[in-house]
Each structure stands twice: as structure tokens, then as C-alpha cells.
Design a protein around this motif. Structure first.
Motif, PDB file in Angstrom:
ATOM      1  N   TYR A 139       0.806  -1.211   0.000  1.00 14.68           N
ATOM      2  CA  TYR A 139       0.000   0.000   0.000  1.00 14.68           C
ATOM      3  C   TYR A 139       0.846   1.271   0.000  1.00 14.68           C
ATOM      4  O   TYR A 139       0.302   2.380   0.092  1.00 14.68           O
ATOM      5  N   LEU A 172      -3.517  15.052   3.874  1.00 17.43           N
ATOM      6  CA  LEU A 172      -4.700  14.478   3.213  1.00 17.43           C
ATOM      7  C   LEU A 172      -5.680  15.570   2.780  1.00 17.43           C
ATOM      8  O   LEU A 172      -6.360  15.421   1.753  1.00 17.43           O
ATOM      9  N   ILE A 213      -4.262   8.165  -4.364  1.00 25.74           N
ATOM     10  CA  ILE A 213      -3.411   7.148  -3.740  1.00 25.74           C
ATOM     11  C   ILE A 213      -1.940   7.438  -4.021  1.00 25.74           C
ATOM     12  O   ILE A 213      -1.076   7.288  -3.132  1.00 25.74           O
ATOM     13  N   ALA A 216      -0.834  10.110  -1.685  1.00 24.67           N
ATOM     14  CA  ALA A 216      -0.773   9.645  -0.300  1.00 24.67           C
ATOM     15  C   ALA A 216       0.456   8.773  -0.080  1.00 24.67           C
ATOM     16  O   ALA A 216       1.188   8.943   0.915  1.00 24.67           O
ATOM     17  N   ARG A 217       0.709   7.835  -0.993  1.00 25.33           N
ATOM     18  CA  ARG A 217       1.866   6.949  -0.843  1.00 25.33           C
ATOM     19  C   ARG A 217       3.170   7.741  -0.947  1.00 25.33           C
ATOM     20  O   ARG A 217       4.170   7.397  -0.292  1.00 25.33           O
ATOM     21  N   ILE A 221       1.985   7.505   3.387  1.00 24.32           N
ATOM     22  CA  ILE A 221       0.687   7.178   3.998  1.00 24.32           C
ATOM     23  C   ILE A 221       0.100   6.004   3.217  1.00 24.32           C
ATOM     24  O   ILE A 221      -0.168   6.132   2.025  1.00 24.32           O
ATOM     25  N   ALA A 223      -2.297   3.608   1.349  1.00 27.29           N
ATOM     26  CA  ALA A 223      -3.602   3.867   0.727  1.00 27.29           C
ATOM     27  C   ALA A 223      -3.892   2.749  -0.268  1.00 27.29           C
ATOM     28  O   ALA A 223      -2.983   2.149  -0.846  1.00 27.29           O
ATOM     29  N   ARG A 224      -5.162   2.485  -0.454  1.00 29.29           N
ATOM     30  CA  ARG A 224      -5.560   1.433  -1.399  1.00 29.29           C
ATOM     31  C   ARG A 224      -6.870   1.809  -2.095  1.00 29.29           C
ATOM     32  O   ARG A 224      -7.643   2.628  -1.604  1.00 29.29           O
ATOM     33  N   VAL A 243     -11.276   5.488  -2.184  1.00 31.89           N
ATOM     34  CA  VAL A 243      -9.960   5.282  -1.563  1.00 31.89           C
ATOM     35  C   VAL A 243     -10.131   4.970  -0.083  1.00 31.89           C
ATOM     36  O   VAL A 243     -11.040   5.478   0.569  1.00 31.89           O
ATOM     37  N   GLU A 244      -9.243   4.121   0.435  1.00 35.41           N
ATOM     38  CA  GLU A 244      -9.096   3.944   1.876  1.00 35.41           C
ATOM     39  C   GLU A 244      -7.657   4.232   2.256  1.00 35.41           C
ATOM     40  O   GLU A 244      -6.724   3.747   1.609  1.00 35.41           O
ATOM     41  N   VAL A 245      -7.506   5.010   3.319  1.00 40.60           N
ATOM     42  CA  VAL A 245      -6.184   5.406   3.818  1.00 40.60           C
ATOM     43  C   VAL A 245      -6.022   4.859   5.233  1.00 40.60           C
ATOM     44  O   VAL A 245      -6.937   4.977   6.059  1.00 40.60           O
ATOM     45  N   TRP A 251      -8.634   1.795   8.555  1.00 42.73           N
ATOM     46  CA  TRP A 251      -8.723   2.148   7.141  1.00 42.73           C
ATOM     47  C   TRP A 251      -9.865   3.143   6.995  1.00 42.73           C
ATOM     48  O   TRP A 251     -11.036   2.821   7.190  1.00 42.73           O
TER      49      TRP A 251
END
Length: 810
Positions: A139, A172, A213, A216-217, A221, A223-224, A243-245, A251
Motif C-alpha cells: 500500500y 490528506l 493514492i 498519499a503513498r 501514507i 492507501a488502497r 480510496v481507503e487510507v 482504514w
């Protein structure tokens, strides 16, 4: 002693006491949770996949709903003819796989789901972690579609980064603001990677989410991608991605496409996690699919199991769903008895009439599926169509059974044709209307046609109104969240319904409608009035043996029983009990100038055909209609098929000579055959009246259709008062002849004949119908084991006390 006391209690009270004990025990063991009675939306998701393989096997897979912290899978069905199914469940999701041959054509999957909204608060002081467990490496890494370390992605971040990039909330927020507002949202046109979304400045949900994502990555962080559906009502082919972080061991969802920051609304359904394809299938099968979403508001009790630590885990709705029923269908099943209680109350207590006894309940159930307004409008529309076709087919002289069958076929064909013009979003609701053409409409249309043909508009109005009220009442029961929950969680309440039904069935009181019908009698002497409940329960059920009731209903057998005691009855000129006897029967008819054809087991004059003369080879009925032999044959066929039979079984047609009315009555009422109704209790004569036809009654001696009722003094045979549709009159409305003070000829003979009828057919509560023939004098037309009660209005007094005395004295 206790057993004797218990046996002395009425059955309904014993059952009520038992039910109360069971319910209170159940309530103590499993206390009622009020939240299970609060309305909740349930989503019905349907997925239809179709394919046309060309000499190849079929392999299809997709992600299916599964239960997690914010969504619950209540139940599902999988219909895939000639295909094998297996599923694989892992951290990516729950994947359904179907395998079939080149003969496989479709998969229909349906699931019932509940979802809840979710929202997270991110502390402003929460720092971005410097390291994570190795499990989070996927992730944080770069992929072909999620570019993390590309120079343009890094340059973008330099342009939008907050002043401090150490705090998760600040980072974020910057990513969310850019992907939500700076990247335009466009319809889905295929897979869009992060870099393409950035360069174009526009993307669908999958491109915006991948760019989110990537950023975030880039900031360490995890994220997926998450894929699923937005559960809006209707049909569609589009899925959705968000998205989920991973923040502080949770999550947390973000929806840059539709503007959701650390939250997700209730109508989002998760199907898979990660950068996956929703569908997979082998090539060259012409694959297609569509999703259909419907929303129902029901009680959560319909699908919630009892707590695991409860001693009683019985939930009737959940048990029914184990048989494959949906929650909504389960609620219908559980509440049907309550609807029957409502109908019992409306009929036996209020006296409300409907088209059929329990048909309004079926209409209410269909309205529950379609909505009340749509259901009622559709019902009325289909009913009017059925009535129209009924009238057309009747004029074509189509036999009644075939006519009803043809109407069902026509309406069903029209229904199927209408499906082609109904928007696909409404197919589910419109499909429930199949209850109307197949089960209900044709029979209601038949009754509607009969009432209109008789110009019985008063009954037509009140029966229609009663049907409408009952449908709305049943709909209200089916739609009640409180009742859905209570009868699911505490199914023993059905025993409470049963006890009330038994109580109403044991009640002999006056119906509310009878207060209006017999208002004058009630005002004068309420204690002596007999109502329908009292007649059925206290007289017919107690004092009329079923075998004797059957004998009385069989007119030919009843005539034989009376002839054995030399009681005068009309001659029988011929009878026909089977179709092979029709031709000889018609040959007898062809030789007669005047006659009457009757159904042996008919009631209320239905099916009786009076022929008063001939015109060449044709016949003329009392109404002036011309009947050919072929039309008479059709009428006899209808009688044999049981159309006019009280029990609906096959019947016998028979011929009687046309009775020419005695001059004493013909001068008063020249428009039909009058008859005398005598009521007897265990052979003792209680009351008598003369029923005299009018033009308004179409020549029939039927008080409800406009005949005159004339009270007769039992001792003298002299008429004392007369009434027409509840209004007291003194003269015949057509002839103008006086009706009060008329001496009925042969009165002593008539009374003797009525008393001897009891000897022939010893019914405790008996009605005897007598006519006066011009040459033969009094003849017994019929004996009746369930005579009506309108005679009380004609006399303006009840006969209950006299009847009870005569029965108890025997």
C-alpha cells in the motif's frame, strides 16, 4: 376441579390465556429491543450477466457483497442454469466464479443488503508515521497504474503541499482538495492511471482515486483502491471506486469523486479492495451485464438473528428466509393471518362486503410490492379492461367458464405486451401485478358484470367501497414496521390472532351495517332482532343438519321429498345431468310453448330462465329477449358446468312449466311472479310475507333488487303493511293497486303446506317459498335452510324471541 373449570371456559379465552403466558415468558427471556422496530432501508441488488458463447465453454467471475463493519449481507440467490458455481474469499474480497458450456446463457444473482454510513475524525496533531509493518508495503509501493515516484507526480505535490507536511490531516486535506476540485469529473471511459489523470486534468472515479493514492503513498501514507457500487434505485452498468487510507490503525474512506472526506454514505457498497477488475470472463462470449437496485423500508427484525447469548433464538422471519424467502416476502407470510383477522372483523362485525372474501388481501399484498397508488391505479385499470372484455365475450355468447379463461389469457397477453413499453427501472414493481390478471381480476369482473347487468348499482357501490377499504387496510398492515418486527420476533402473537378470530366467529351480535339496515326494528324492539351472525351461529349451525341443508339445496331431491308427502310442487318436465343428455333435453324444450329452465343447485334466482312464448322456432324470455335453441343449449351447458351452483360443482338443469300467476295477485302485480316466504322454527310458523315484483326489479321477486315486501298476518292471511327498499308504501308503484288489507287466497292450505314441508325436510330454521298458480293454486317453489332476514324490516319487528321459543319448545 381445575380441568372442569378449564373445559367450561370458551375456547378463545383458553387460547388467549395460553398465548399471553407464552408471550410474557418469551418477552422475559428475550426482551424487546426497540431499535429492531425502527424502520430501516434494505437494498435489493440484482446482477444479470448474459453471454452468447460460440462453441466454447464459459468462464465468468465477479466480486460479490460480503459482510463487514458497515454492511451486512442478509441473503442471496444465485440462478445460473447449467453452470457450476464456487466462490473464493480472501483479503481482496469475495469472488464468485461460474463455469458452464456453450449452452450456458445467463446468470441472475440477487442479494439483500443493509449498509450504514461511516465517518472518522482525524486529530490535527496526528503525525505521519516514519515506518510501518512489512504487511503495508503493497500500500506504499508504486504500480503501473499508480505512479508514485514519477517526476510529474512529485512536482504536483511540491505545488500543492501545505506549509507543514508532517501532519496526516494537513497532507490528506491538500490531496483531497486537489483531486476533488482541480481534477474534473468525467464519465467512465476505461481505466485511467494517476499520471494520465494529472496530465488531462480530468478523470472518472478510478483515475481520481489512483491520483489520490499516488500522492498519499508519496507522503508515506498507506492507501488502497476500493471498488463497489453506489446503491441508487434503478438499473445501470457503472460501478464505482474510492480510496481507503490507513490512519491510526483504521482504514479510513475518502471519495474524491463525490466529495467525501474521511466518510462514506450509507448507499456505498464495497465489493473488493485493491486495483482489481470487477468482471473477468473468457473471450468471444459476447458478455453483457447490468445492475438493478431497489430499496425497501422494513423492520430490522425481519433479518436480525437473536443475540447469541439468548436462550431463545427464534426469529420467524429468519427461519422463513432459510427456505429461500426474501425478508419482504417473509413479512407478507407472517402478516397474512393478521389481514384475515381484519377481513373477519370488517365482515362479521362491521358487515362490510367485498369482491371475494380474501381477494382484497392479495391485492393489498401486490400494492405492498408496487406502492399503494401504483397498485390501486393498475388494479382499477386492469379491472376495467377485464370488465370490457367480459362484456364483449358475453355478447358473443361464449360459455362462462371459457369466457373467464379467455379473459385471463387476454389480460395476461396484454400484461406481457406492456412489459415492452415499461421502463426497465419499473419491471420489478410491475411484475407484482401478475397477481391481478392471473388470480383476481377475471372473477371480480364477473361479479362486477353481474351487478351491472342487474342494475344493482347500490350493491355495486358499497361492495366496491368495501373492497377499497379492505385493500387499504391490508396494505397498512403489510407496511407496518411495528407489526413486521413484533410478529417476526414473537411469532406466538399469531395465536393471539387466532384467539380473536375464534372469538369473532363465536360472536352472535348485530353487525354495524345491520344497525343501519334494521334501524327501525332496533328502535322498536332490539331484543327480538336476529342478525346474520345470530342466524348463522344460533340457528343454522345449531339446528340445521348439514345433510338436510344439502337436501334443501338440491331442488329436485327436495321436490321428491315433498311429493312423497303429497305436498303440491311444480311438475318437472325434464332434466339434464350430463352433456350427453343435452340433445334429448332440447327436444323436450322444442315441444313446449312456455317453460322455465332452472339450475338444480342454484340460489337467489341465478341461472333461472323464464320463457313466456315462441316466435317461430325461437323463444322469447320474460325480459323480451329472443332465444334460439343454440343459445338455450349454451345456457344449459353453463348450468351443467356449475356456474350457478351454490358450491361450484357440476349441476343439473331441469324444466318446469311456466307458472301463470293466480288472478288475485296478477291484478296487483302483472310484471312477474310473486311468492310468499314463510319462516318456521322446528315446524312452527313464525312469520310470513308476500314478495311482489316491480318493473324496477325486472320482474323478479327480489327485495334487494326493488321488489315490494308485504307483511302477512299469520292468523288471518291478510296483508298488514308493505315497504319498498326500506320505505313504507301503501300501493304498488306500477299498478297503483292497494297492498294493505289484501286477503291471501288459500291461506289455510298454504300454512298446512309450509308445516308439512318441515316434516319432509326437518330443518330447525326453515324458509318456505310458495307461489299461487292460476289453475293449481298454491305450490311449494323451494325450501331454504338459510332464509334471509329482510322479512323483519317488512314486518317492522324482529322474530328472534318467537323463533327461540318455538325451537326450545320442540
Amino acid at each position: 376441579m381445575a380441568r372442569k373449570m378449564l373445559s367450561a371456559l370458551p375456547p378463545w379465552l383458553v387460547l388467549l390465556t395460553l398465548t399471553s403466558a407464552i408471550f410474557l415468558t418469551h418477552l422475559y427471556v428475550t426482551p424487546l429491543k426497540s431499535d429492531l422496530l425502527i424502520p430501516e432501508s434494505i437494498f435489493q441488488l440484482s446482477l444479470d450477466m448474459t453471454f452468447e458463447p460460440e462453441d466454447t465453454d464459459v468462464r465468468v467471475s465477479t466480486f460479490l457483497p460480503k459482510t463487514n463493519h458497515r454492511q451486512s449481507l442478509i441473503g442471496e440467490t444465485n440462478l445460473a442454469p447449467d453452470m457450476e458455481f464456487h466462490e473464493r474469499n480472501n483479503n481482496l474480497g469475495r469472488q464468485g466464479n461460474w463455469a458452464g458450456t456453450d449452452q450456458s446463457r445467463s446468470v441472475h444473482y440477487q442479494a439483500h443488503i443493509t449498509t450504514t454510513a461511516t465517518r472518522y475524525d482525524i486529530p490535527a496533531e496526528l503525525l505521519i508515521p516514519t515506518s510501518y509493518d512489512n504487511a503495508f508495503a503493497p500500500y506504499l509501493s508504486q504500480t503501473d497504474a499508480i505512479q508514485v515516484n514519477h517526476p510529474e507526480i512529485k512536482q504536483l505535490w511540491n505545488n500543492i503541499a501545505p506549509s507543514s507536511n508532517q501532519y496526516i490531516l494537513d497532507v490528506l486535506s491538500a490531496i483531497y482538495e486537489y483531486t476533488t476540485h482541480s481534477i474534473n469529473t468525467v464519465p467512465f471511459k476505461g481505466v485511467t492511471d494517476s499520471l494520465t489523470a494529472l496530465r488531462l486534468g480530468e478523470a472518472s472515479c478510478n483515475g481520481k482515486s489512483r491520483l489520490f493514492i499516488s500522492l498519499a503513498r508519496l507522503n508515506n501514507i498507506p492507501a488502497r483502491l476500493v471498488g463497489g457500487l453506489i446503491l441508487n434505485e434503478g438499473s445501470k452498468k457503472t460501478s464505482h471506486q474510492w480510496v481507503e487510507v490507513f490512519i491510526n490503525n483504521h482504514w479510513v474512506p475518502f471519495g474524491p469523486t463525490n466529495g467525501y472526506f474521511a466518510e462514506l454514505p450509507a448507499h456505498y457498497l464495497e465489493l473488493y479492495r485493491g486495483d482489481q477488475s470487477l468482471f473477468r470472463h473468457n473471450r468471444n462470449i459476447n458478455f453483457d451485464y447490468s445492475f438493478t437496485v431497489a430499496i425497501d423500508t422494513i423492520s430490522p427484525a425481519l433479518y436480525h438473528q437473536q443475540p447469541e447469548d439468548s436462550k431463545n433464538k427464534t426469529n420467524a422471519a429468519v427461519l422463513l428466509q432459510g427456505l429461500g424467502l426474501t425478508p419482504k416476502t417473509s413479512s407478507l407470510f407472517l402478516l397474512f393471518p393478521l389481514c384475515t383477522l381484519l377481513i373477519t372483523f370488517l365482515r362479521n362485525v362491521l358487515g362490510m362486503k367485498t369482491f371475494g372474501i380474501f381477494m382484497p388481501m392479495l391485492i393489498g399484498a401486490a400494492c405492498y410490492a408496487t406502492g399503494l397508488a401504483l397498485g390501486l391505479v393498475s388494479f382499477i385499470a386492469v379491472l376495467l379492461l377485464a370488465f370490457l372484455f367480459h362484456t364483449i365475450l358475453d355478447r358473443m355468447h361464449i360459455l362462462k367458464v371459457a369466457r373467464l379463461a379467455a379473459i385471463i389469457t387476454i389480460i395476461t397477453c396484454l400484461f406481457i405486451a406492456a412489459l415492452y413499453f415499461v421502463d426497465i427501472d419499473h419491471h420489478v414493481e410491475f411484475g407484482m401485478l401478475t397477481l391481478f390478471p392471473v388470480v383476481i381480476i377475471s372473477f371480480i369482473a364477473e361479479r362486477l358484470h353481474q351487478l351491472s347487468a342487474e342494475n344493482n348499482w347500490n350493491d355495486l357501490f358499497y361492495i366496491s367501497l368495501g373492497t377499497l377499504v379492505t385493500v387499504i387496510g391490508c396494505f397498512g398492515i403489510f407496511n407496518s414496521i411495528l407489526l413486521q418486527g413484533l410478529f417476526s420476533l414473537y411469532p406466538e402473537l399469531l395465536l393471539l390472532v387466532l384467539s380473536i378470530q375464534i372469538y369473532i366467529g363465536s360472536w352472535s351480535g348485530i353487525r354495524l351495517s345491520e344497525i343501519v339496515r334494521f334501524k327501525k326494528v332496533l328502535f322498536k324492539d332490539a331484543a327480538s332482532l336476529v342478525g346474520i351472525n345470530g342466524r348463522n351461529r344460533e340457528l343454522v349451525y345449531k339446528h340445521n343438519d348439514k345433510k338436510l341443508l344439502t337436501l334443501a339445496a338440491d331442488k329436485l331431491a327436495a321436490k321428491e321429498a315433498m311429493q312423497a308427502l303429497d305436498i303440491p310442487v311444480p311438475d318437472t318436465l325434464g332434466s339434464c345431468a350430463s352433456h350427453r343428455e343435452i340433445q334429448p333435453f332440447l327436444e323436450v324444450i322444442a315441444t313446449l310453448p312456455r317453460f322455465v329452465i332452472k339450475p338444480n343447485n342454484g340460489s337467489q334466482g341465478n341461472g333461472i330462465l323464464v320463457i313466456i312464448g315462441k316466435q317461430g322456432d325461437d323463444f322469447m324470455s320474460a325480459s323480451g329477449k329472443i332465444w334460439t335453441l343454440s343459445k338455450l343449449k349454451q345456457h344449459v351447458n353453463e348450468i351443467l358446468s356449475g356456474i350457478y351452483s351454490q358450491d361450484g360443482d357440476t349441476d343439473t338443469a331441469y324444466i318446469e312449466p311456466l307458472i301463470l300467476q293466480h288472478d288475485s295477485l296478477q291484478s296487483l302485480a302483472p310484471y312477474g311472479l310473486s311468492d310468499i316466504r314463510i319462516i318456521a322454527g322446528k315446524g312452527k310458523l313464525i312469520s310470513a310475507m308476500l314478495r311482489m315484483p316491480t318493473k324496477g326489479s325486472s320482474g323478479k321477486a327480489n327485495l334487494h333488487q326493488g321488489a315490494v315486501g308485504i307483511a302477512i298476518d299469520l292468523a288471518t292471511g291478510i296483508t298488514t303493511r308493505s315497504s319498498l327498499k326500506g320505505q313504507e308504501i301503501t300501493h304498488h308503484p306500477d299498478s297503483g293497486a292497494p297492498l294493505v288489507g289484501v286477503s291471501i287466497p288459500f291461506w289455510d292450505n298454504i300454512k298446512i303446506m309450509a308445516e308439512k314441508s318441515y316434516t319432509a325436510i326437518p330443518l330447525g330454521y326453515l324458509g318456505v317459498d310458495v307461489c299461487l298458480d292460476k289453475t293449481q293454486g298454491p305450490l311449494i317453489l323451494e325450501v331454504n335452510g338459510r332464509p334471509g332476514l329482510e322479512i323483519q324490516n317488512v314486518h317492522n319487528r324482529g322474530f328472534g324471541n318467537e323463533l327461540s321459543s318455538s325451537i326450545s319448545a320442540s
